[in-house]
Design an enzyme around this catalytic site. Structure first.
Site, mmCIF file in Angstrom:
data_model
loop_
_atom_site.group_PDB
_atom_site.id
_atom_site.type_symbol
_atom_site.label_atom_id
_atom_site.label_comp_id
_atom_site.label_asym_id
_atom_site.label_seq_id
_atom_site.Cartn_x
_atom_site.Cartn_y
_atom_site.Cartn_z
ATOM 1 N N SER A 145 0.851 -1.182 0.000
ATOM 2 C CA SER A 145 0.000 0.000 0.000
ATOM 3 C C SER A 145 0.889 1.235 0.000
ATOM 4 O O SER A 145 1.803 1.348 0.820
ATOM 5 C CB SER A 145 -0.910 0.008 1.232
ATOM 6 O OG SER A 145 -1.744 1.159 1.229
ATOM 7 N N HIS B 182 2.236 12.183 -0.572
ATOM 8 C CA HIS B 182 1.813 13.580 -0.472
ATOM 9 C C HIS B 182 3.038 14.450 -0.737
ATOM 10 O O HIS B 182 4.087 14.256 -0.115
ATOM 11 C CB HIS B 182 1.231 13.865 0.908
ATOM 12 C CG HIS B 182 0.014 13.052 1.233
ATOM 13 N ND1 HIS B 182 -1.201 13.280 0.639
ATOM 14 C CD2 HIS B 182 -0.166 12.007 2.090
ATOM 15 C CE1 HIS B 182 -2.095 12.421 1.117
ATOM 16 N NE2 HIS B 182 -1.496 11.633 1.984
ATOM 17 N N HIS C 163 -1.952 7.270 -5.047
ATOM 18 C CA HIS C 163 -2.207 6.088 -4.229
ATOM 19 C C HIS C 163 -2.032 4.851 -5.091
ATOM 20 O O HIS C 163 -2.380 4.844 -6.277
ATOM 21 C CB HIS C 163 -3.643 6.128 -3.685
ATOM 22 C CG HIS C 163 -4.183 4.780 -3.302
ATOM 23 N ND1 HIS C 163 -4.998 4.032 -4.144
ATOM 24 C CD2 HIS C 163 -4.024 4.030 -2.181
ATOM 25 C CE1 HIS C 163 -5.318 2.895 -3.547
ATOM 26 N NE2 HIS C 163 -4.738 2.858 -2.375
ATOM 27 N N ASN D 130 -2.159 0.358 -4.492
ATOM 28 C CA ASN D 130 -2.309 -0.777 -3.592
ATOM 29 C C ASN D 130 -2.586 -2.017 -4.423
ATOM 30 O O ASN D 130 -3.408 -1.977 -5.343
ATOM 31 C CB ASN D 130 -3.479 -0.551 -2.612
ATOM 32 C CG ASN D 130 -3.902 -1.822 -1.901
ATOM 33 O OD1 ASN D 130 -4.759 -2.555 -2.394
ATOM 34 N ND2 ASN D 130 -3.313 -2.074 -0.766
ATOM 35 N N THR D 131 -1.886 -3.110 -4.121
ATOM 36 C CA THR D 131 -2.260 -4.409 -4.681
ATOM 37 C C THR D 131 -2.153 -5.451 -3.575
ATOM 38 O O THR D 131 -1.335 -5.307 -2.655
ATOM 39 C CB THR D 131 -1.385 -4.826 -5.883
ATOM 40 O OG1 THR D 131 0.000 -4.819 -5.491
ATOM 41 C CG2 THR D 131 -1.597 -3.895 -7.057
ATOM 42 N N ARG D 132 -2.952 -6.515 -3.679
ATOM 43 C CA ARG D 132 -3.010 -7.466 -2.584
ATOM 44 C C ARG D 132 -3.532 -8.813 -3.075
ATOM 45 O O ARG D 132 -4.203 -8.913 -4.100
ATOM 46 C CB ARG D 132 -3.922 -6.950 -1.468
ATOM 47 C CG ARG D 132 -5.341 -6.660 -1.956
ATOM 48 C CD ARG D 132 -6.154 -5.884 -0.945
ATOM 49 N NE ARG D 132 -7.461 -5.509 -1.480
ATOM 50 C CZ ARG D 132 -7.677 -4.412 -2.182
ATOM 51 N NH1 ARG D 132 -6.694 -3.570 -2.421
ATOM 52 N NH2 ARG D 132 -8.895 -4.134 -2.630
ATOM 53 N N HIS E 110 -20.661 12.094 -0.168
ATOM 54 C CA HIS E 110 -21.099 13.267 0.592
ATOM 55 C C HIS E 110 -20.547 14.572 0.024
ATOM 56 O O HIS E 110 -20.993 15.653 0.410
ATOM 57 C CB HIS E 110 -20.741 13.124 2.078
ATOM 58 C CG HIS E 110 -19.275 13.169 2.388
ATOM 59 N ND1 HIS E 110 -18.505 12.038 2.455
ATOM 60 C CD2 HIS E 110 -18.451 14.208 2.660
ATOM 61 C CE1 HIS E 110 -17.258 12.372 2.755
ATOM 62 N NE2 HIS E 110 -17.197 13.685 2.882
ATOM 63 N N GLY F 10 -7.303 -5.578 13.610
ATOM 64 C CA GLY F 10 -6.278 -5.413 14.630
ATOM 65 C C GLY F 10 -4.879 -5.157 14.129
ATOM 66 O O GLY F 10 -3.909 -5.322 14.885
#
Length: 296
Positions: free
Chosen positions: A118, A122, A132, A134-136, A196, A279
């Site tokens: 990840s 900035h 950004h 991310n790979t998983r 939003h 966690g």
């Protein structure tokens, strides 16, 4: 039911760590080569690596990772490139979320294994875009899949930058099927939308989740190519914009946009929710948050 897939898990975890090391080296190279502009007098930034640990409810080891973060550099105000490999038993809320996504067997055997990388960057210069990636890979006894992608988050948009970022992604995806890039682009547009605020958080990219064709090797190769696309898609944009003069108004625009980014990650991002509810080290999970932000 899937088997343990130990060899595949080891390959995926090793790849995410290799990709991390490649990106860390490239970003430190950008720091070393920054010799102009108002931040050139700062020390070249370097990543600090911290081991992260996760424990099961009974206190037993449940994996961990390495949090690599650079702060206050010449080019990067804050950038994190984290890797983790964790395992254990999903809690009731996570089981329900997985079952709702169609993952079978959660009620009978909620064990899981997950590994990934990840990255969030900035920038010092408001004209250089935040990003950004991310790979998983995720495994349960009854299913496995890959997910992730990358998206560009400029506070000051340049059409040429957006075009380059998307074209590079497409060039890496087209060998896997000409329909893939349009589908993953549309998925990113939907996923990185902030309801939003009635707007996207950036200019998009590519995104996938629950990706499993049944051919693990092919899906892993696709995931690798998503990772390989990142540096050629992003690094030239940093090199192009990092010396652009900026004003106080530009910096204000950047800080307000960072507030938008923080809202998305805290309210909607699936990875943030999963990391906190299972966690994992909170500092590693919240690495994506900007060092400074502003709301008006």
């Amino acid at each position: 039911m899937t088997d343990r897939m130990d060899d595949e898990k080891a390959q995926a975890s090793a790849w995410f760590e290799t990709l991390r090391d490649t990106i860390v080296t490239a970003f430190e190279g950008l720091e070393d080569s920054q010799t102009a502009g108002p931040t050139a007098g700062l020390p070249a930034g370097r990543f600090e690596r911290t081991l992260t640990h996760r424990s099961s409810d009974d206190g037993s080891d449940a994996g961990g990772g390495i949090m690599s973060v650079m702060r206050g550099g010449r080019v990067f105000e804050k950038v994190g490139v984290n890797t983790s490999t964790v395992h254990g038993v999903l809690g009731a809320a996570a089981q329900r979320a997985m079952a709702a996504r169609g993952v079978p067997g959660m009620d009978s055997d909620p064990r899981f294994w997950a590994s990934g990388i990840s990255l969030v960057a900035h920038m010092q210069n408001p004209h250089a875009p935040a990003v950004h990636m991310n790979t998983r890979m995720f495994w349960t006894p009854h299913a496995w899949w890959f997910g992730g992608g990358s998206d560009l988050n400029p506070c000051i948009e340049y059409a040429d930058d957006t075009a380059h970022f998307h074209a590079t992604q497409q060039r890496h995806l087209d060998p896997h099927g000409m329909d893939l890039y349009p589908r993953l682009k549309a998925w990113a547009d939907e996923y990185f939308y902030i309801p939003h605020r009635n707007r996207a958080r950036g200019v998009g990219g590519i995104f996938m989740d629950d990706h499993c064709t049944g051919d693990w090797a092919a899906d892993f190769t696709l995931t690798q190519d998503i990772g390989r696309a990142f540096l050629p898609a992003y690094q030239p944009l940093v090199e192009l914009r990092r010396d652009t003069p900026w004003t106080d108004a530009d910096k204000d625009t950047q800080l307000i946009h960072r507030g938008l980014y923080a809202e998305y990650n805290l309210v909607y991002d699936r990875g943030t929710k999963f990391g906190l509810t299972t966690g994992h080290d909170a500092n590693a999970v919240l690495m994506s948050l900007p060092p400074l932000a502003k709301w008006t």
